[in-house]
Motif scaffolding. Structure first.
Motif, short mmCIF file in Angstrom:
data_model
loop_
_atom_site.label_atom_id
_atom_site.label_comp_id
_atom_site.label_asym_id
_atom_site.label_seq_id
_atom_site.Cartn_x
_atom_site.Cartn_y
_atom_site.Cartn_z
N ALA A 248 8.44 -5.55 -15.31
CA ALA A 248 7.33 -6.97 -15.20
C ALA A 248 6.85 -7.18 -14.57
CB ALA A 248 9.12 -7.91 -15.69
N GLN A 249 7.16 -7.18 -12.97
CA GLN A 249 6.27 -7.42 -12.05
C GLN A 249 4.93 -6.64 -12.26
OE1 GLN A 249 8.94 -6.67 -8.68
NE2 GLN A 249 9.82 -8.37 -9.12
N GLU A 250 5.32 -5.71 -12.71
CA GLU A 250 4.06 -4.09 -12.58
C GLU A 250 3.13 -5.32 -13.83
OE1 GLU A 250 5.72 -0.21 -12.59
OE2 GLU A 250 6.04 0.00 -10.93
N LEU A 277 2.78 -0.89 -6.88
CA LEU A 277 1.93 -2.08 -6.50
C LEU A 277 0.24 -1.01 -6.45
CD1 LEU A 277 1.90 -5.42 -4.86
CD2 LEU A 277 -0.33 -3.65 -4.51
N ASP A 278 -0.13 -1.78 -7.45
CA ASP A 278 -2.14 -1.53 -7.98
C ASP A 278 -2.36 -2.83 -6.36
OD1 ASP A 278 -4.03 -0.88 -7.94
OD2 ASP A 278 -4.24 -0.40 -10.07
N SER A 279 -2.14 -1.74 -5.35
CA SER A 279 -3.19 -2.69 -4.23
C SER A 279 -4.71 -2.96 -4.54
CB SER A 279 -3.34 -2.11 -2.57
OG SER A 279 -3.88 -0.33 -2.77
N ASN A 280 -5.44 -2.22 -5.35
CA ASN A 280 -6.50 -2.05 -5.24
C ASN A 280 -7.37 -3.19 -6.75
OD1 ASN A 280 -8.05 -0.48 -4.20
ND2 ASN A 280 -8.37 1.45 -5.13
N THR A 288 -3.04 -13.01 -5.79
CA THR A 288 -2.32 -14.19 -4.14
C THR A 288 -0.88 -13.96 -5.27
OG1 THR A 288 -3.68 -15.89 -3.65
CG2 THR A 288 -1.07 -15.81 -2.89
N VAL A 289 0.18 -12.20 -4.18
CA VAL A 289 1.63 -12.30 -4.40
C VAL A 289 2.41 -13.00 -3.94
CG1 VAL A 289 3.46 -10.90 -4.90
CG2 VAL A 289 0.96 -10.02 -5.19
N VAL A 290 3.65 -13.83 -4.31
CA VAL A 290 4.24 -14.59 -3.67
C VAL A 290 5.61 -14.59 -4.02
CG1 VAL A 290 2.70 -16.52 -2.92
CG2 VAL A 290 4.43 -16.46 -5.10
#
Length: 346
Positions: A248-250, A277-280, A288-290
């Motif tokens: 779910a996070q991906e 995590l696809d940083s691109n 923004t990821v919190v």
């Protein structure tokens, strides 16, 4: 009095013990409701690194004051109150800067202190020190007040993610926390709230109560494609993963609009704490990821206000009420996903 005390994974015992007596700087509370959650299921099955057995479990607590320690001011016998679960120290640098949810010295009711699966409990000085005992507003039942603790956690998460007016919000996970996220997002002015889950039955049951604007069942196809279709290809302004799921996070990263926010609200199992995590995506879309870790005493107060005002109703989310002697049934009911909120009434 009767208590439910945890000794080891799978070993939760109903016992008769003497009623506790408060120290001069403590308060004795008669527990009226202690609601249950997925964390109780995890503790029952696996224990917890911060829980020191034997320990009375239960951390979503509301009741009435039965006795006030001689050194405690401002409270009287008979006062209706709600108790925080996460207890910050109040003294460290983070606490002094108003960041009580990340206090490195945090303790918790039901972990280091005996909790609410009992007829009576002692509200420790550590709770009173940080203003963690809250009066229940008129018109709010004990059962509703017990839900203030999880709502406080949801409030913390949405504040960190900046949920606000005009947002398209996706909530992944249709359990009790997901239901609270739907209602709070609407109260904070979201334009549209979409509830998603893999379990069609749970999604249907929760949606009938909280009435999101749209639902998406992951069993019917790719959840990301469904969200993109509902948002005309743009994606959601905010995605909240209210489920302990790395997948779910991906997925959340892929369905979030440019400049969108992602709340990793549900923690992952310690056996599988990492995701790809696809940083691109984060880089080029300026995402923004919190995270979100529990709640502060102030969040609990505001949660009670939201319930009292009707902005976030919770009474209908309490689908099961059980006596303390049925606490094992309550935990099984939560684990099976057969309820929204199960509350224990000692």
């Amino acid at each position: 009095m009767r208590v439910a005390r945890f000794y080891a994974p799978g070993d939760l015992r109903l016992e008769d013990v003497p009623e506790p007596s408060p120290q001069p700087n403590e308060i004795k509370l008669r527990v009226r409701n202690c609601s249950t959650c997925g964390t109780d299921v995890k503790i029952f099955n696996h224990g917890h690194q911060h829980l020191s057995p034997p320990r009375v479990m239960g951390h979503e607590i509301a009741g009435e004051i039965a006795e006030v320690g001689a050194e405690v001011d401002g409270w009287s016998v008979g006062d209706r109150v709600q108790v925080i679960a996460a207890v910050p120290c109040g003294d460290c640098q983070d606490c002094r800067r108003g960041r009580m949810t990340i206090c490195p010295h945090q303790t918790s009711v039901g972990y280091q202190y005996d909790g609410g699966f009992a007829e009576y409990l002692i509200v420790p000085h550590a709770v009173l020190k940080v203003d963690g005992l809250n009066p229940i507003p008129n018109g709010v039942s004990f059962a509703e007040a017990s839900v203030a603790e999880p709502l406080a956690c949801v409030l913390n998460g949405q504040e960190l993610a900046g949920v606000g007016s005009g947002d398209d919000v996706v909530v992944i996970g249709a359990g009790p926390i997901g239901c609270l996220h739907v209602r709070l997002a609407r109260a904070r002015g979201a334009r549209r709230v979409i509830l998603a889950d893999l379990n069609a039955t749970r999604l249907e049951k929760s949606a009938a109560l909280v009435r999101p604007d749209e639902t998406v069942c992951g069993a019917d196809g790719d959840i990301v494609e469904a969200i993109l279709k509902l948002t005309d290809g743009r994606g959601a302004d905010v995605v909240i993963t209210a489920a302990a799921s790395g997948a779910a996070q991906e997925d959340a990263l892929r369905m979030t609009a440019r400049r969108g926010r992602i709340s990793l609200f549900g923690g992952l199992p310690k056996t599988a704490p990492t995701i790809t995590l696809d940083s691109n995506l984060v880089h080029y879309r300026e995402l923004t990821v919190v995270g979100a870790n529990g709640s502060s005493p102030a969040h609990n107060k505001r949660a009670l206000e939201l319930i009292a005002s009707g902005a976030v109703p919770v009474a209908d989310l309490i689908t099961h009420r059980m006596p303390l002697d049925n606490v094992l049934d309550a935990i099984s009911t939560v684990a099976a996903g057969d309820a929204i909120k199960v509350t224990i009434e000692p």
